[in-house]
Design a protein around this motif. Structure first.
Motif, short mmCIF file in Angstrom:
data_model
loop_
_atom_site.label_atom_id
_atom_site.label_comp_id
_atom_site.label_asym_id
_atom_site.label_seq_id
_atom_site.Cartn_x
_atom_site.Cartn_y
_atom_site.Cartn_z
N LYS A 253 2.64 4.18 -8.70
CA LYS A 253 1.60 3.73 -7.97
C LYS A 253 2.21 2.51 -7.75
O LYS A 253 3.29 1.57 -8.69
CB LYS A 253 0.25 3.59 -7.67
CG LYS A 253 0.02 4.82 -7.70
CD LYS A 253 -1.66 4.82 -7.99
CE LYS A 253 -2.30 6.34 -7.11
NZ LYS A 253 -3.63 5.86 -7.78
N LYS B 97 7.15 -0.02 -8.72
CA LYS B 97 5.76 1.20 -9.79
C LYS B 97 6.05 0.98 -10.71
O LYS B 97 6.56 1.60 -11.14
CB LYS B 97 6.74 2.33 -8.81
CG LYS B 97 6.73 2.92 -6.84
CD LYS B 97 7.19 3.88 -6.31
CE LYS B 97 6.78 3.95 -4.56
NZ LYS B 97 7.91 5.02 -4.04
N ASN C 291 2.78 -1.45 -7.87
CA ASN C 291 2.46 -2.54 -9.43
C ASN C 291 2.75 -3.93 -8.83
O ASN C 291 2.05 -4.79 -9.75
CB ASN C 291 1.64 -2.06 -10.23
CG ASN C 291 3.08 -1.81 -11.36
OD1 ASN C 291 4.12 -2.14 -10.68
ND2 ASN C 291 3.21 -1.11 -12.55
N HIS D 56 0.83 -1.20 -0.07
CA HIS D 56 -0.30 0.30 -0.19
C HIS D 56 0.33 1.00 -0.24
O HIS D 56 0.52 2.21 -0.65
CB HIS D 56 -1.13 0.30 1.11
CG HIS D 56 -1.57 -1.26 1.32
ND1 HIS D 56 -2.80 -1.21 0.15
CD2 HIS D 56 -2.19 -1.88 1.86
CE1 HIS D 56 -3.73 -2.42 0.12
NE2 HIS D 56 -3.15 -2.92 1.40
N ASP E 71 2.63 5.24 -12.69
CA ASP E 71 1.45 6.22 -12.40
C ASP E 71 2.31 6.50 -10.71
O ASP E 71 2.10 7.49 -10.48
CB ASP E 71 0.13 5.79 -12.13
CG ASP E 71 0.01 4.52 -11.43
OD1 ASP E 71 1.54 4.36 -11.35
OD2 ASP E 71 -0.78 4.18 -11.36
#
Length: 73
Positions: free
Chosen positions: A55, A50, A57, A21, A53
């Motif tokens: 984030k 990451k 993944n 997260h 974007d």
């Protein structure tokens, strides 16, 4: 979860969730149960990979058998 020693799951799971997260890097010593029901100690180094974007993944995990080190302790 199937191979993690039951007593270590409560400690390991929240840390793994931080990687998923938050993208946090962790190093965690825990026990695994082998198919023959013997237990080994491992050191897991986990990092988020990451996407474009920014984030997380995917997770990169490197697992090292530290059973002999633990026995020496």
């Amino acid at each position: 979860r199937d191979i993690t020693y039951p007593d270590d799951w409560e400690k390991a799971h929240p840390l793994m969730q931080q990687v998923v997260h938050d993208g946090k890097h962790i190093v965690l010593d825990k026990r695994y149960i082998r198919p023959d029901n013997t237990t080994i100690w491992v050191r897991n180094s986990m990092s988020a990979l990451k996407g474009e974007d920014g984030k997380p993944n995917a997770i990169l995990a490197v697992t090292h058998d530290i059973t002999e080190n633990k026995r020496a302790e």
